[in-house]
Design a protein around this motif. Structure first.
Motif, mmCIF file in Angstrom:
data_model
loop_
_atom_site.group_PDB
_atom_site.id
_atom_site.type_symbol
_atom_site.label_atom_id
_atom_site.label_comp_id
_atom_site.label_asym_id
_atom_site.label_seq_id
_atom_site.Cartn_x
_atom_site.Cartn_y
_atom_site.Cartn_z
ATOM 1 N N LEU A 59 17.210 -3.277 41.613
ATOM 2 C CA LEU A 59 16.299 -2.234 40.850
ATOM 3 C C LEU A 59 16.358 -2.182 39.387
ATOM 4 C CD1 LEU A 59 16.667 0.689 43.216
ATOM 5 C CD2 LEU A 59 14.686 -0.910 43.269
ATOM 6 N N SER A 60 15.375 -1.872 38.592
ATOM 7 C CA SER A 60 15.334 -1.921 37.312
ATOM 8 C C SER A 60 15.054 -0.541 36.633
ATOM 9 C CB SER A 60 14.378 -2.906 36.880
ATOM 10 O OG SER A 60 14.146 -2.717 35.369
ATOM 11 N N ALA A 61 15.814 -0.085 35.551
ATOM 12 C CA ALA A 61 15.598 1.202 34.983
ATOM 13 C C ALA A 61 15.671 0.978 33.429
ATOM 14 C CB ALA A 61 16.734 2.190 35.268
ATOM 15 N N THR A 62 14.786 1.599 32.848
ATOM 16 C CA THR A 62 14.522 1.453 31.084
ATOM 17 C C THR A 62 14.687 2.831 30.593
ATOM 18 O OG1 THR A 62 13.163 -0.609 31.301
ATOM 19 C CG2 THR A 62 12.907 0.991 29.493
ATOM 20 N N THR A 63 15.241 2.925 29.414
ATOM 21 C CA THR A 63 15.474 4.029 28.711
ATOM 22 C C THR A 63 14.906 3.693 27.141
ATOM 23 O OG1 THR A 63 16.726 5.787 27.684
ATOM 24 C CG2 THR A 63 17.811 3.659 27.881
ATOM 25 N N PHE A 64 14.073 4.666 26.647
ATOM 26 C CA PHE A 64 13.505 4.199 25.102
ATOM 27 C C PHE A 64 13.245 5.725 24.673
ATOM 28 C CE2 PHE A 64 10.521 0.930 23.206
ATOM 29 C CZ PHE A 64 11.281 1.207 21.864
ATOM 30 N N ASN A 65 13.906 5.947 23.192
ATOM 31 C CA ASN A 65 13.537 7.078 22.416
ATOM 32 C C ASN A 65 12.385 6.415 21.567
ATOM 33 O OD1 ASN A 65 13.481 8.705 20.342
ATOM 34 N ND2 ASN A 65 15.479 9.293 20.316
ATOM 35 N N ILE A 66 11.230 7.123 21.974
ATOM 36 C CA ILE A 66 9.923 6.527 21.019
ATOM 37 C C ILE A 66 9.914 7.258 20.123
ATOM 38 C CG2 ILE A 66 8.983 6.267 23.576
ATOM 39 C CD1 ILE A 66 6.874 8.296 22.684
ATOM 40 N N GLY A 67 10.506 8.127 19.370
ATOM 41 C CA GLY A 67 10.616 8.803 18.058
ATOM 42 C C GLY A 67 9.137 9.099 17.618
ATOM 43 N N PHE A 68 8.657 9.929 18.616
ATOM 44 C CA PHE A 68 7.219 10.558 18.581
ATOM 45 C C PHE A 68 6.149 9.638 18.138
ATOM 46 C CE2 PHE A 68 9.631 12.181 14.943
ATOM 47 C CZ PHE A 68 8.788 12.091 13.788
ATOM 48 N N GLY A 69 6.320 8.258 17.869
ATOM 49 C CA GLY A 69 5.474 7.311 17.664
ATOM 50 C C GLY A 69 5.349 7.120 16.158
ATOM 51 N N PHE A 113 13.338 6.234 31.613
ATOM 52 C CA PHE A 113 13.560 7.365 30.899
ATOM 53 C C PHE A 113 13.037 7.426 29.455
ATOM 54 C CE2 PHE A 113 17.039 6.429 33.880
ATOM 55 C CZ PHE A 113 17.349 7.731 34.308
ATOM 56 N N LEU A 114 12.289 8.248 28.884
ATOM 57 C CA LEU A 114 11.792 8.359 27.684
ATOM 58 C C LEU A 114 12.232 9.632 27.184
ATOM 59 C CD1 LEU A 114 8.076 7.328 28.245
ATOM 60 C CD2 LEU A 114 10.166 5.858 27.624
ATOM 61 N N GLN A 115 12.238 9.616 25.655
ATOM 62 C CA GLN A 115 12.794 10.831 24.875
ATOM 63 C C GLN A 115 11.783 10.699 23.650
ATOM 64 O OE1 GLN A 115 15.627 8.129 25.139
ATOM 65 N NE2 GLN A 115 15.576 8.845 27.327
ATOM 66 N N GLU A 116 11.915 12.129 23.036
ATOM 67 C CA GLU A 116 11.258 12.261 21.671
ATOM 68 C C GLU A 116 9.845 12.234 21.898
ATOM 69 O OE1 GLU A 116 12.693 12.677 17.260
ATOM 70 O OE2 GLU A 116 13.669 11.347 18.227
ATOM 71 N N LEU A 117 9.042 12.702 22.974
ATOM 72 C CA LEU A 117 7.598 12.521 22.932
ATOM 73 C C LEU A 117 7.085 14.083 22.396
ATOM 74 C CD1 LEU A 117 8.854 11.097 25.718
ATOM 75 C CD2 LEU A 117 6.381 10.958 26.521
ATOM 76 N N ASP A 118 6.313 14.026 21.560
ATOM 77 C CA ASP A 118 5.718 15.122 21.179
ATOM 78 C C ASP A 118 4.426 15.628 22.016
ATOM 79 O OD1 ASP A 118 7.731 15.269 19.124
ATOM 80 O OD2 ASP A 118 6.135 15.175 17.524
#
Length: 339
Positions: A59-69, A113-118
């Motif tokens: 299985l695959s998992a991805t994490t990304f802090n998108i920095g509110f774009g 997993f995503l972080q910093e979504l405004d």
């Protein structure tokens, strides 16, 4: 002359009193309307699925802090020591998020997993980023919750922070049983929490085909040392129930000096956050995941923690040169062990 000085003193006194009242009213406003939910709140799942997680299958998992774009190469965020308070424009946000979504989709993950979504934040032109991303990743079950919120912050004067609502968001190709937002309190004075609110963990429970649970913990930390014991306790408790645990996200601090077998560096061992019988780090120690836009220094702050009943097959950080965020995407391939 004496009358003039008396009038001037009265005028200055009135101005000072008015300024004090404005400041007190502002502090009262921030304190009254500060986001301060219960320590544990349950969060609903959108577009839920029916399948359980398979065992002994890659299985695959991805994490990304998108920095509110907003974090294009020329963006230097004020709260990180830079000069920019808001993104260049809405088009920049949309373009950056679109390119990051392409990167995410290319990894073909079952879990994201995503972080910093405004959501409705001034710094990102009040865009609803969870909804934007949900529309693209519409074949996943999804959940999001505030990591932290700030009411209208008036500084820096002339270009204020304004309202800030930063979220964590988790996506799953499998059925989600339950989601919790668990508050992480800080050891600071009450008035400091007005500008540095408590953050949270987003904990998601997914059934597995062997009647256990895969527990996902999404996080964006600012002071990892303060919350290590809480995170460790959750992992050990779930492992004792024979559950599987994946912690993914932005740990907010360097996780460098990781050895070839992905064990923690000595600084974390000193914090007693190390239990080789229960969990281990899954981090690409060959590629930096975070760039400071001011100093251009780079470090490894993003990755995963796995319990020992999860077999790591591969971990990779995408070499995107920080074009769309000040973080890089990290992807892992793994299997849940039947034992």
């Amino acid at each position: 002359m004496e009358k003039f000085l008396n009038k001037l003193a009265i005028f200055i006194g009135i101005v000072l009193i008015l300024c004090s009242l404005v400041i007190l009213l502002y502090i009262g406003f921030i304190a009254t309307f500060q986001y301060n939910p219960p320590d544990i709140i349950f969060v609903e799942t959108t577009n839920n699925k029916e399948a359980a997680v398979p065992i002994d299958v890659p299985l695959s998992a991805t994490t990304f802090n998108i920095g509110f774009g907003a974090h294009s190469p020329n963006f230097s965020y004020y709260l990180d020591g830079g000069e920019d308070m808001i993104s260049t424009d809405v088009d920049t946000i949309i373009n950056n998020i679109s390119f990051m979504l392409d990167e995410i989709i290319d990894t073909k993950p079952e879990i994201i997993f995503l972080q910093e979504l405004d959501k409705s934040s001034k710094r990102s032109y009040y865009t609803d980023q969870p909804r934007m991303i949900e529309r693209v990743l519409n074949n996943y079950a999804s959940v999001y919750t505030p990591n932290y919120r700030l009411q209208w912050i008036v500084y820096p004067f002339g270009n204020s922070i304004g309202y800030l609502n930063s979220n964590l968001m988790t996506f799953s190709s499998f059925e989600i049983n339950e989601n919790q937002r668990l508050a992480l309190h800080q050891s600071i004075k009450w008035y400091e929490t007005l500008l540095a609110p408590d953050i949270a963990l987003l904990i998601t429970r997914i059934p597995t085909q062997n009647d256990r649970e895969l527990v996902l913990i999404n996080l964006q930390l600012f002071n990892i040392k303060e919350h290590l014991n809480i995170l460790e306790e959750i992992i050990i408790t779930e492992y004792a129930k024979n559950n599987y645990v994946i912690v993914g996200g932005d740990f907010g601090q360097s996780i460098t000096d990781i050895s070839d077998d992905t064990r923690l560096s000595s600084r974390y061992k000193q914090q007693k956050f190390f239990n080789n019988d229960v969990f281990y780090w899954a981090v690409d120690d060959q590629t930096y995941t975070k760039e400071d836009r001011n100093t251009l220094e780079q470090d490894i702050t993003d990755g995963f923690i796995f319990t020992k009943n999860i077999d790591l097959i591969k971990v990779r950080t995408t070499p995107t040169n920080f074009l769309y965020s000040d973080h890089r995407l990290v992807n892992v391939v793994f299997e849940l062990d039947y034992k």
